[in-house]
Design a protein around this motif. Structure first.
Motif, short mmCIF file in Angstrom:
data_model
loop_
_atom_site.label_atom_id
_atom_site.label_comp_id
_atom_site.label_asym_id
_atom_site.label_seq_id
_atom_site.Cartn_x
_atom_site.Cartn_y
_atom_site.Cartn_z
N ASP A 307 0.81 -1.22 0.00
CA ASP A 307 0.00 0.00 0.00
C ASP A 307 0.84 1.27 0.00
OD1 ASP A 307 1.00 -0.33 2.51
OD2 ASP A 307 -0.91 -0.10 3.57
N ASP A 309 2.70 1.95 -2.52
CA ASP A 309 2.71 2.31 -3.95
C ASP A 309 4.00 3.04 -4.31
OD1 ASP A 309 0.22 1.21 -4.47
OD2 ASP A 309 -0.83 3.04 -3.89
N LYS A 312 4.47 4.35 -7.89
CA LYS A 312 3.59 5.49 -8.13
C LYS A 312 4.08 6.72 -7.37
CE LYS A 312 -1.23 6.97 -7.72
NZ LYS A 312 -2.60 6.58 -7.34
N GLU A 365 2.33 0.14 -12.40
CA GLU A 365 2.10 0.66 -11.06
C GLU A 365 2.40 2.15 -10.95
OE1 GLU A 365 4.44 -1.65 -8.43
OE2 GLU A 365 3.47 -3.56 -8.90
#
Length: 748
Positions: A307, A309, A312, A365
């Protein structure tokens, strides 16, 4: 009568006291008596109705008895209810008095109990203290170990033993909370350093996570430990946020913020490239940022929870940092045209292209689909506008330098250069078109909007350049008028400029990029400037030709002209010599110059004829004038045919038509001849015909008037065909000299 009917005495009137208590009673009494009186007077109005008086009396008596009985029963019921209510109120009063006495007794008992409880308060406090001391006594071994545990935790933090340090810190905090619950008082001084210790651990964890780019290569276990501690503390924040002060500690957000700051510091802070180094700086970013995203995906992401990420986070942080970094460059640097071009090309094409964020190996991602453009529309608009203005200044300077160099060549002592085809040649058109074309073409690498801007600007600058060229030609001609021998090669350089016109007019369309529309009015401006340039050059060339021919036409027509061919031979020789240089001009301008030169020679011939310098004295001279004009027409035709001017565009045929006016022997037939001439040359005026008749010398006033009336009576000529150019309207006719009856002399 009412008393007779009821047979009763009237009831006593209510007293004044009753009326004051019940005001409505008096009103009701009056209404009742009035109604009864009205009823009785209506019933017993006629005598025959008195026989029924007994019946009415008995019926009224019965009704009164019924009413009285109902009133008595109602009053009796009300009185019974009132008596019951009074009994109940009496009973309630008695019960209230009993309750008041019971409450007074209970209050006395409570006062005595409170005094007894107050005497037991010290004993209760001692019991509470004894219980707390007993509980704390059980925790004394753990409390004695607190300083040692704090020191150990600090050592673990400094040694990057984050998980073990976090475990010890949690035990200390649990012990502190347990002691607080037992004592129920303020925090013990023994635990005052725990808050600072927790903050120290949080800072160390954030610093370690901020170094994730380096730790992922060198010590991934340390990075995993730091992230693990932040996640454990995040869970405790969720559990204890509502019940524990100092929460949430938000170590996860601290770690994410540290990751962002580390990326921004690594690539965007402290970097202020000079304008000359902007291209290299952007090239370095083009290489470094994809490598950074690959590092995040392969090394950092496995060390962090899903989580987070990470990929990203990396992509979005780099993107936002780039946006701010480029905005600072725009705000702080006075960017040149090359830097603006590099910045726009990098932001609009390199960055979103396959070399960077559009790289085929970039992980999904990264989720870059929702990212805003690197440069906002306002920023792109600002950069394009600035770029256009700076390029405009540069183009204006380059074009002016090219024009200055060209003008300097006009005053050289040698003829213009020639290209391999033998035409006069100069590099000016090629330089101008290259400057404009390169600046328009290079914008295809940026955007259609910039290309449209630069194209419109380039055309406007071309229009300004053409106007400057016109001004330079005007100055060139003025210098020539001051001294006809200077510049030495005046006409050849005018012919060079005419070749410039041909090159520029044929190449303007090449500047039009595909899919780009020309700004409104710009094309018309360019066409107007080119047309003015062509007219100006041709006018100067023809002026130079007439300047050479003017001395030869002074004596034409004259009696010497009638008797010798030498005068027109000189005109033809001079014209042929002048026009021979037109071969250095590219078509169709060469043909246009020949046509204009032939027309100028004919117009000059006609001007001389209209001056009235020669008046025929007899028929022989008129025939001689006619033949001379035929010979001159043929000689001019052969001259320009030899110069490769087609006969159908020559105007010398007008001389052949004019000679008919002189060959005609009978002046009475002039009206017919003039009508025929007017049909061929509709722009000839009465003044022109009058001047020609004067040259004949044998036309009377009546014959002249008849000819002019015939011209006036002729229907208006049809509109000339397309491309027709007037001839006689360009030939002035001198005003007739006024004839006075008195001899010239002084008025005194």
């Amino acid at each position: 009568l009412f008393r007779q009917v009821t047979d009763q005495s009237p009831p006593p009137l209510p007293t004044r006291l009753q009326f004051s208590l019940w005001p409505e009673l008096e009103k009701a009494e009056r209404l009742a008596r009035g109604a009864a009186l009205k009823w009785a007077s209506g019933i017993f109005y006629r005598p025959e109705q008195l026989t029924r008086l007994d019946q009415y009396r008995s019926r009224e008596a019965q009704r009164m008895c019924s009413i009285e009985s109902r009133i008595k029963s109602t009053i009796q019921s009300y009185l019974e209810n009132v008596q019951t209510g009074l009994e109940q109120l009496s009973l309630a009063l008695k019960e209230v008095q009993e309750a008041r006495e019971a409450l007074a007794e209970a209050q006395g008992e409570l006062r005595s109990q409170a005094e007894a409880a107050h005497t037991l308060e010290p004993l209760r406090e001692l019991a509470d203290q004894h219980g707390q001391l007993q509980a704390v006594t059980l925790l004394l071994p753990q409390l004695r170990a607190v300083p040692e545990a704090v020191a150990r935790t600090q050592a673990l933090i400094q040694g990057h033993g984050f998980l073990e340090a976090y475990g010890v810190l949690r035990e200390l905090e649990q012990l502190r909370d347990e002691v607080l619950d037992l004592l129920g008082g303020p925090e013990l001084p023994l635990f005052e350093g725990l808050t600072h210790l927790g903050e120290e651990l949080g800072l160390a964890v954030g610093k370690a996570v901020g170094s994730a780019r380096q730790l992922a290569r060198d010590d991934p276990a340390l990075l995993v430990a730091a992230v693990r501690v932040a996640e454990l503390e995040e869970q405790r924040d969720i559990q204890l946020q509502a019940s524990c002060p100092g929460r949430p500690r938000a170590w996860r957000q601290r770690c994410l913020g540290a990751l962002r700051r580390a990326l921004e510091e690594a690539y965007f802070e402290g970097l202020a490239p000079t304008p000359s180094g902007l291209a290299g700086h952007l090239a370095a970013l083009r290489e470094a940022l994809p490598a950074e995203l690959a590092l995040a995906e392969s090394l950092v992401a496995p060390c962090c929870p899903v989580d987070y990420d990470v990929v990203k986070l990396w992509a979005h942080t780099l993107h936002q940092g780039l946006c701010q970094h480029l905005q600072k460059l725009m705000d702080c640097e006075d960017l040149g045209t090359q830097d603006i071009f590099t910045l726009l090309h990098w932001a609009l094409h390199i960055y979103p292209g396959p070399e960077m964020m559009g790289h085929p190996d970039l992980s999904p991602e990264a989720d870059i689909s929702d990212l805003q453009p690197l440069l906002s529309l306002e920023a792109v608009e600002q950069l394009e506008s600035t770029y256009t203005e700076k390029i405009k200044i540069s183009i204006a300077e380059w074009l002016q330098k090219a024009l200055d160099g060209e003008v300097a060549e006009w005053f050289r002592e040698q003829e213009p250069d020639m290209d391999p085809e033998g035409f006069y040649h100069s590099s000016l058109p090629a330089v101008v078109l290259q400057i404009l074309d390169e600046n328009i073409r290079v914008t295809t690498m940026i955007s259609p909007s910039l290309q449209e801007r630069i194209h419109g600007m380039a055309l406007r600058e071309l229009g300004i350049f053409l106007r400057s060229l016109l001004e330079a030609l005007e100055h060139f001609s003025q210098e020539h008028l001051k001294d006809v021998s200077k510049p030495r090669h005046y006409v050849p350089y005018l012919l060079v400029c005419l070749n410039h016109y041909t090159a520029l007019s044929s190449s303007v369309s090449l500047l039009q990029p595909a899919g780009v529309s020309t700004p409104t009015g710009v094309s018309a401006t360019i066409e107007s400037a080119l047309g003015d340039l062509k007219k100006k050059i041709c006018r100067l060339i023809l002026d130079a030709l007439l300047e050479e021919l003017q001395p030869l036409f002074v004596a034409l027509p004259s009696r010497q002209w009638l008797s010798s061919l030498v005068m027109l031979d000189k005109v033809c020789e001079q014209t042929a010599s002048f026009c021979s240089r037109f071969s250095r001009v590219r078509s169709p301008m060469a043909q246009m110059l020949l046509s204009e030169s032939e027309r100028a020679v004919v117009l000059e011939y006609l001007r001389g004829l209209m001056q009235g310098k020669l008046v025929c004295r007899n028929l022989s001279e008129r025939i001689q004038v006619s033949e001379r004009m035929l010979q001159d027409s043929a000689q001019l035709r052969e001259l320009f045919l030899g110069l490769e001017l087609e006969e159908n565009v020559q105007t010398g045929a007008v001389l052949g038509a004019l000679q008919e006016l002189f060959r005609l022997q009978d002046p009475g037939l002039l009206s017919l001849e003039v009508s025929s001439f007017l049909h061929k040359f509709p722009d000839v005026s009465e003044e022109h015909i009058g001047a020609l008749l004067d040259v004949r010398g044998d036309v009377s006033r009546e014959q002249r008037q008849a000819v002019l009336e015939t011209m006036q009576a002729n229907p208006p000529p049809p509109p000339p065909p397309e491309g027709h150019r007037p001839l006689f309207s360009l030939v002035p006719v001198p005003s007739p000299t006024l004839v006075f009856c008195f001899p010239a002399g002084s008025c005194s």
